[in-house]
Design a protein around this motif. Structure first.
Motif, PDB file in Angstrom:
ATOM      1  N   ILE A  62      37.512   9.546  14.223  1.00  0.00           N
ATOM      2  CA  ILE A  62      38.011   8.171  14.357  1.00  0.00           C
ATOM      3  C   ILE A  62      37.460   7.520  15.615  1.00  0.00           C
ATOM      4  N   VAL A  63      37.456   8.270  16.716  1.00  0.00           N
ATOM      5  CA  VAL A  63      36.923   7.707  17.966  1.00  0.00           C
ATOM      6  C   VAL A  63      35.441   7.402  17.809  1.00  0.00           C
ATOM      7  N   LYS A  64      34.715   8.232  17.107  1.00  0.00           N
ATOM      8  CA  LYS A  64      33.288   7.986  16.874  1.00  0.00           C
ATOM      9  C   LYS A  64      33.061   6.640  16.201  1.00  0.00           C
ATOM     10  N   GLY A  65      33.968   6.296  15.293  1.00  0.00           N
ATOM     11  CA  GLY A  65      33.815   5.049  14.554  1.00  0.00           C
ATOM     12  C   GLY A  65      33.902   3.821  15.421  1.00  0.00           C
ATOM     13  N   TYR A  66      34.587   3.928  16.564  1.00  0.00           N
ATOM     14  CA  TYR A  66      34.769   2.767  17.432  1.00  0.00           C
ATOM     15  C   TYR A  66      34.031   2.897  18.760  1.00  0.00           C
ATOM     16  N   ALA A  67      33.762   4.136  19.166  1.00  0.00           N
ATOM     17  CA  ALA A  67      33.200   4.352  20.514  1.00  0.00           C
ATOM     18  C   ALA A  67      31.963   5.238  20.425  1.00  0.00           C
TER      19      ALA A  67
END
Length: 203
Positions: A62-67
């Motif tokens: 999930i963090v990869k998707g935004y950051a």
């Protein structure tokens, strides 16, 4: 029909009764019970650590998707999780202070890396608002609390066991049957681990 017990058979029977009585009075049963309590407490510690490890891949994705630019932090978390997974947390680990220290160190590194990952979210409002991320955050917070409780119970179980092993005359029984004191979480690391990773994204 009467059963005749020979003097030899009676002697064996009496010897067995005496052996059981001596073992009970010398703390053998207490050692067994305390050892089993440690195993049960340790199983709970591992269960909660595994629960945390299972949450991490979804959190990282999930963090990869935004950051996408936070590659270093994401890599640190992934590598820390891999190191934790490489340690065989068998019951034998509880009798090996060095192996126990390696396990503790790996979990500490995992906590630190996870903390850095969660801090990253502060810079991404859309990530903080993501429903899946917020759900994982809540699960992670609950897991950290469960880890703290499980670890506390393990520490108390080890303390009770070690007191039995070191007390007279139980120490003689422990020596006879190969029971030794077991390692516990150290004070410094315990204090650090008690401080769960910051997971409050409501600010």
């Amino acid at each position: 029909m009467r059963t005749i017990i020979s003097s030899k058979g009676f002697g064996r029977w009496l010897g067995l009764v005496m052996a059981v009585w001596l073992l009970s009075s010398c703390g053998y049963n207490a050692l067994q019970q305390a050892d089993e309590q440690i195993n049960a407490s340790w199983a709970q510690v591992l269960n909660q650590y595994k629960r945390r490890a299972d949450l991490i891949p979804n959190l990282v994705n999930i963090v990869k998707g935004y950051a996408t630019h936070e590659r270093e932090v994401l890599t640190q978390v992934t590598e820390a999780r891999a190191r934790v997974g490489q340690i065989q947390a068998t019951p034998e680990l509880l009798n090996d202070p060095q192996a126990f220290a390696r396990f503790q160190s790996a979990q500490h590194d995992m906590s630190s890396a996870l903390s850095r990952l969660l801090v990253v979210a502060e810079n991404y409002p859309q990530l903080k608002a993501d429903a899946n991320f917020r759900d994982l955050q809540a699960q992670l917070e609950g897991t950290e609390n469960r880890i703290a409780v499980a670890r506390d119970r393990y520490i108390k179980a080890v303390q009770e066991y070690n007191v039995i092993v070191r007390s007279f005359p139980n120490n003689l029984t422990a020596m006879m049957f190969g029971y030794k004191t077991k390692p516990s979480f150290t004070v410094d690391n315990e204090r650090e681990i008690t401080n769960a990773p910051q997971v409050d994204f409501s600010k």
